[in-house]
Design a protein around this motif. Structure first.
Motif, PDB file in Angstrom:
ATOM      1  N   TYR A   6      42.118  38.752  45.964  1.00 45.94           N
ATOM      2  CA  TYR A   6      41.879  37.430  46.551  1.00 45.94           C
ATOM      3  C   TYR A   6      40.511  36.950  46.078  1.00 45.94           C
ATOM      4  O   TYR A   6      39.475  37.431  46.529  1.00 45.94           O
ATOM      5  CB  TYR A   6      41.922  37.529  48.078  1.00 45.94           C
ATOM      6  CG  TYR A   6      42.000  36.213  48.817  1.00 45.94           C
ATOM      7  CD1 TYR A   6      42.100  34.997  48.160  1.00 45.94           C
ATOM      8  CD2 TYR A   6      41.980  36.191  50.212  1.00 45.94           C
ATOM      9  CE1 TYR A   6      42.194  33.800  48.848  1.00 45.94           C
ATOM     10  CE2 TYR A   6      42.064  34.997  50.921  1.00 45.94           C
ATOM     11  CZ  TYR A   6      42.168  33.813  50.233  1.00 45.94           C
ATOM     12  OH  TYR A   6      42.248  32.620  50.924  1.00 45.94           O
ATOM     13  N   HIS A  17      40.328  31.688  55.040  1.00 45.27           N
ATOM     14  CA  HIS A  17      40.429  32.783  54.071  1.00 45.27           C
ATOM     15  C   HIS A  17      40.946  34.062  54.734  1.00 45.27           C
ATOM     16  O   HIS A  17      41.871  34.708  54.232  1.00 45.27           O
ATOM     17  CB  HIS A  17      39.056  33.072  53.460  1.00 45.27           C
ATOM     18  CG  HIS A  17      38.470  31.950  52.682  1.00 45.27           C
ATOM     19  ND1 HIS A  17      37.187  31.493  52.872  1.00 45.27           N
ATOM     20  CD2 HIS A  17      38.992  31.170  51.696  1.00 45.27           C
ATOM     21  CE1 HIS A  17      36.929  30.508  52.047  1.00 45.27           C
ATOM     22  NE2 HIS A  17      38.011  30.282  51.324  1.00 45.27           N
ATOM     23  N   PHE A  35      38.700  41.474  47.990  1.00 44.04           N
ATOM     24  CA  PHE A  35      38.112  40.141  47.981  1.00 44.04           C
ATOM     25  C   PHE A  35      37.113  40.096  46.832  1.00 44.04           C
ATOM     26  O   PHE A  35      36.204  40.937  46.751  1.00 44.04           O
ATOM     27  CB  PHE A  35      37.380  39.864  49.296  1.00 44.04           C
ATOM     28  CG  PHE A  35      38.272  39.624  50.481  1.00 44.04           C
ATOM     29  CD1 PHE A  35      38.584  38.326  50.885  1.00 44.04           C
ATOM     30  CD2 PHE A  35      38.790  40.691  51.194  1.00 44.04           C
ATOM     31  CE1 PHE A  35      39.393  38.105  51.989  1.00 44.04           C
ATOM     32  CE2 PHE A  35      39.590  40.476  52.306  1.00 44.04           C
ATOM     33  CZ  PHE A  35      39.903  39.183  52.705  1.00 44.04           C
TER      34      PHE A  35
END
Length: 399
Positions: A6, A17, A35
Motif C-alpha cells: 500500500y 488509509h 505501507f
C-alpha cells in the motif's frame, strides 16, 4: 504467503488509509501488509506544506502501530531510501526479491486504479502483482471500477479486483491539511496520536502553543510519544488519578495532566534519556545512570516543565511517580498510586491496594512502596534508595 503493498504520500496518513488497509487484510486474507510512503511521487508534486519524508514515515509508523491488525502491518522506508522518483515498478521488484514465493497485491484508491495501466512500466507491475482498487468515495461507481478490473484482466492478463469499503472515510489529504491549518476538528479523519504528532511538530500550519494545550490536545500529543500498547495504561492512570484526586482533596485538573504526561518519555533509549538529563541539568545517582526504567520519570518531568509548561507541583508528581520520596505531596501520592493500581494492572495484592486507597491514602502509598521493595528483592534487583526512604518516612511520621 499473501503480501499487500500500500503506497502513497501519506501526507498525512488518515483513517481513510487505515480503514482501507483493514478491509484489504480481511477480504484478501493477507499475511503481511507493507505501507510504503513515497519520496518523490512521479504522478504529482508534493504540496508546498508537505511534511518531510522523516515526519511522514513517523506519522505512518504511529498510525500503523495503533491498528488492530498491527501484527500483520509494517512500514517500509524502501522508497524514502531510494534516490530519485518513487516508481512503483522498482518497489514491486524489490519486494518480490525479498518475498520471491509470495503472492503480491498492490492496493490503491479508485483514481489510481483507473489509471494504473498508464504508469511507468505498467506491464511489469501488472505481471508481478494482483491489482486491488478501493472504492473509497460515496461517488465511486462500482460498475465503472468493475468494468476497469475486467479491462485489466482482458488486456493485460492482470489479476484485479475491487474492494468496497464498509466504513468510508472520504477526505482528501489536501482538504485535511487545510482543516488542520484552519484549526478545524479533524477527529473524524485522524487517529488521535497522529494528530498529536502533527501538533507536536507544528506540521501543516498548526503552530500549536505546546505550553497551553487543552487536555484533549495534550492527551493526543502524549499518546503520540509512546507505543500504542502503552496508551491503555496511560488512560487508566488518568482515570484513576482523577478519582483519587476527588477522593483526597487534590486538584483533579493537575492530577489529570500529570497522569497524561507521566510516561511521555517511556520509550526513549538509555542514550536518549541520558542526553535529556544532561540537557535539563538532571543530576543522577549511579543506579539511575545505569537503569533505564528509573529515568523516564525524571526526563518526563523535564519535558512536562520545559516543553508543556506544567507547574512545579505537576512536574514533581511526574518526577517521583516511579520511586516515591519522603514527605510526598498529596498530588505525588495520587499519581504514584494511580500509576501502580490503574485498571489494566493485574497482580497479587492489587485489589487490596485499591480498597486501601479509598480508605487511607498514606497507608495505600506505604503498601505500594512495600510491594515494590518486596518485588525488587524477590528478583534480586536493587531498590532505589528513595523508595526505601519514602516507606521509612511514612512509617516514622504518619502511620
Amino acid at each position: 504467503m499473501k503480501v499487500g503493498i500500500y503506497g502513497g504520500t501519506f501526507n498525512p496518513p488518515h483513517l481513510g488509509h487505515t480503514n482501507a488497509a483493514a478491509a484489504a487484510c480481511t477480504v484478501l486474507g493477507l499475511d503481511k501488509l507493507l505501507f510504503v510512503p513515497a519520496s518523490l511521487p512521479p504522478h504529482k508534486q508534493l504540496s508546498e506544506d508537505a511534511a518531510s519524508a522523516a515526519c511522514r514515515l513517523e506519522m505512518l509508523s504511529i498510525a500503523v502501530d495503533g491498528l488492530r491488525f498491527g501484527e500483520l502491518a509494517e512500514v517500509s522506508a524502501l522508497e524514502l531510501e531510494r534516490s530519485g522518483k518513487s516508481y512503483t515498478v522498482d518497489t514491486v521488484s524489490s519486494i518480490h526479491e525479498k518475498y520471491p514465493e509470495a503472492e503480491l497485491y498492490l492496493l490503491m484508491g479508485s483514481d489510481m486504479f483507473l489509471t494504473v495501466q498508464n504508469w511507468y512500466r505498467a506491464g511489469e507491475i501488472l505481471a508481478e502483482c494482483k491489482i486491488v482498487g478501493f472504492a473509497r468515495s460515496e461517488d465511486d461507481s462500482a460498475q465503472k471500477l468493475k468494468a476497469h478490473a475486467e479491462y485489466l484482466q482482458r488486456t493485460f492478463g492482470a489479476g484485479s479486483s475491487v474492494i468496497a469499503l464498509p466504513n468510508i472515510v472520504d477526505v482528501s489529504s489536501t482538504r485535511l491539511r487545510a482543516m488542520l491549518a484552519a484549526g478545524e476538528d479533524t477527529s473524524a479523519y485522524l487517529a488521535a496520536p497522529v494528530y498529536g504528532y502533527i501538533l507536536r511538530k507544528g506540521l501543516y500550519g498548526t503552530n500549536a502553543d505546546l505550553k497551553h494545550l487543552p487536555d484533549s490536545d495534550l492527551r493526543a500529543v502524549s499518546h503520540s510519544m509512546v507505543k500504542a500498547k502503552r496508551i491503555p495504561h496511560i488512560r487508566g492512570t488518568e482515570e484513576t488519578a482523577v478519582l483519587l484526586a476527588h477522593r483526597w482533596g487534590v486538584d483533579p485538573d493537575k492530577a489529570r495532566r500529570a497522569a497524561i504526561l507521566h510516561d511521555c518519555t517511556k520509550y526513549l533509549t538509555l542514550d536518549e534519556q541520558l542526553k535529556l538529563c544532561e540537557e535539563y541539568g538532571i543530576v543522577l545517582d549511579n543506579l539511575e545512570r545505569e537503569t533505564l526504567k528509573l529515568l523516564h520519570s525524571k526526563t518526563g518531568a523535564a519535558i512536562a516543565k520545559h516543553v508543556f509548561g506544567e507547574p512545579d507541583d505537576v512536574v514533581g508528581a511526574i518526577y517521583y511517580h516511579t520511586t516515591g520520596r519522603p514527605e510526598m505531596t498529596a498530588l505525588e501520592k495520587v499519581l504514584y498510586l494511580a500509576d501502580y493500581m490503574e485498571p489494566t494492572r493485574h497482580f497479587d495484592g492489587v485489589e487490596k491496594l485499591r480498597r486501601l486507597a479509598e480508605l487511607d491514602l498514606d497507608r495505600a502509598v506505604a503498601e505500594g512502596l512495600a510491594m515494590t521493595i518486596e518485588e525488587m528483592n524477590g528478583r534480586t534487583l536493587p531498590v532505589h534508595p528513595a523508595t526505601q526512604e519514602a516507606l521509612n518516612w511514612l512509617k516514622g511520621n504518619v502511620l
